[in-house]
Design a protein around this motif. Structure first.
Motif, PDB file in Angstrom:
ATOM      1  N   GLU A   1       6.245 -84.646  -9.056  1.00  0.00           N
ATOM      2  CA  GLU A   1       6.308 -85.992  -8.450  1.00  0.00           C
ATOM      3  C   GLU A   1       4.929 -86.363  -7.897  1.00  0.00           C
TER       4      GLU A   1
ATOM      5  N   HIS B   1       9.643 -79.716  -8.932  1.00  0.00           N
ATOM      6  CA  HIS B   1       9.963 -81.156  -8.914  1.00  0.00           C
ATOM      7  C   HIS B   1       9.000 -81.899  -7.993  1.00  0.00           C
ATOM      8  N   LEU B   2       8.802 -81.357  -6.807  1.00  0.00           N
ATOM      9  CA  LEU B   2       7.911 -81.977  -5.816  1.00  0.00           C
ATOM     10  C   LEU B   2       6.481 -82.067  -6.333  1.00  0.00           C
TER      11      LEU B   2
ATOM     12  N   HIS C   1       9.340 -86.019   1.359  1.00  0.00           N
ATOM     13  CA  HIS C   1      10.454 -85.219   0.812  1.00  0.00           C
ATOM     14  C   HIS C   1      10.891 -84.153   1.817  1.00  0.00           C
TER      15      HIS C   1
HETATM   16 ZN   LIG Z   1      11.698 -85.565  -4.450  1.00  0.00          ZN
END
Ligand SMILES: [Zn+2]
Ligand SMILES: Nc1ncc(C[C@H](C[SeH])C(=O)O)cc1Cl
Ligand SMILES: [Zn+2]
Ligand SMILES: [Zn+2]
Length: 305
Positions: A222, A218-219, A300
């Motif tokens: 992103e 996910h990171l 994050h």
């Molecule tokens: Zn995130």
């Protein structure tokens, strides 16, 4: 162009480290973590804000592979940009106020000198062992993480030679020792390479997914989507084994298994047009887009640790 839009030989990088630390003693501290095979110093810059002492730390190393000149250029640019942006850019200010940032501009000092004096395309360090016909160990196959299994070589003449044993190389043992000492506060690991435009995370030594694979994916997505949106440059993202190749002994896998659960290899520009010979005019645009990715990931991590 400016100092930050050129490549520099090691001596000039050492002078820069000295100069910028003396210009900003409130934000920079030089730490000597060890020396290379040929006894050159390995300097880490400790970068912090001017407010409270942060409780978390992050690490960025550059120049593991000597021919990847854009990598040390990024570390140098990053430190200068962070200092210039502190108290001006909110994300950089947040980063420096929440993280001690340890930056190692040139990990493979001997190899880097060798690319300036002798062979531009040299990758490994310059260690020599009794009985070996060839010089150099691949520092990114010498970490104690699946050491010398598939994707590395026991042949000293290969560019992926894993060395005689894990952490045999002084450059690797210096970094491993430092990170082991800091492992409780170290929350985020970046190692900067070229080329290929990729954001990689563990594992490379196996096809098994990391326990927090979904979060890392996910990171990474992103971050690469931000680069695509703001700079139109495409970076791929995923576990090393399936995104680039299966390979053991890498620093990101080792850092991850040490307990640094946010660990990334960033492969900078380009995708092959210039390859390792990226023109100096592309240093700035490359650094700007990768900074965006690092800001995304760091914010994050600050929220989640
Ligand atoms: Zn995130
Ligand atoms: N753990 C790893 N993470 C990234 C890579 C890719 C780099 C690219 Se230059 C390498 O081959 O050493 C390799 C490994 Cl072993
Ligand atoms: Zn120069
Ligand atoms: Zn590399």
């Amino acid at each position: 162009g400016s100092f930050y839009e050129q490549y520099h030989p090691l001596e000039e990088i050492y002078s820069w480290i000295n100069k910028i630390s003396h210009e900003h003693p409130d934000m920079l501290e030089i730490i000597l973590i060890g020396s290379s095979f040929e006894k050159r110093p390995l300097y880490v810059l400790k970068l912090t804000g001017r407010r409270n002492s942060p409780k978390r730390a992050m690490w960025i190393d550059c120049g593991i592979h000597s021919r990847e000149w854009i990598s040390p250029a990024f570390c140098i640019w990053f430190v200068q940009n962070a200092i210039d942006s502190y108290n001006k850019n909110p994300e950089i200010t947040q980063m420096l106020d929440n993280m001690e940032i340890y930056v190692l501009p040139v990990m493979n000092a001997d190899g880097y000198v060798y690319t300036w004096t002798t062979r531009r395309m040299w990758r490994k360090n310059r260690s020599r062992y009794e009985g070996n016909n060839c010089v150099g160990t691949d520092l990114n196959r010498n970490f104690d993480a699946g050491w010398c299994t598939k994707g590395a070589s026991h042949d000293p003449c290969d560019n992926t030679y894993c060395g005689p044993y894990p952490e045999s190389e002084p450059e690797v043992s210096a970094v491993a020792k430092f990170l082991r000492e800091k492992k409780d506060s170290m929350k985020l690991y970046f190692t900067i390479h070229s080329y290929g435009q990729m954001l990689l995370f563990p594992y490379s030594y196996s096809y098994n997914q990391a326990p927090n694979h979904d979060e890392l994916q996910h990171l990474a997505d992103e971050a690469t989507q931000k680069i695509q949106r703001y700079y139109r440059t495409r970076y791929s993202s995923g576990p090393g084994a399936t995104t680039i190749y299966l390979a053991p002994g890498g620093s990101d896998d080792w850092a991850y298994d040490l307990g640094i659960k946010y660990s990334f290899t960033i492969e900078l520009r380009d995708t092959g047009r210039y390859g390792f010979l990226l023109p100096p005019q592309l240093i700035q645009p490359t650094c700007l887009e990768v900074l965006t990715a690092i800001k995304t990931i760091t914010s994050h991590v600050i929220k989640n640790t």
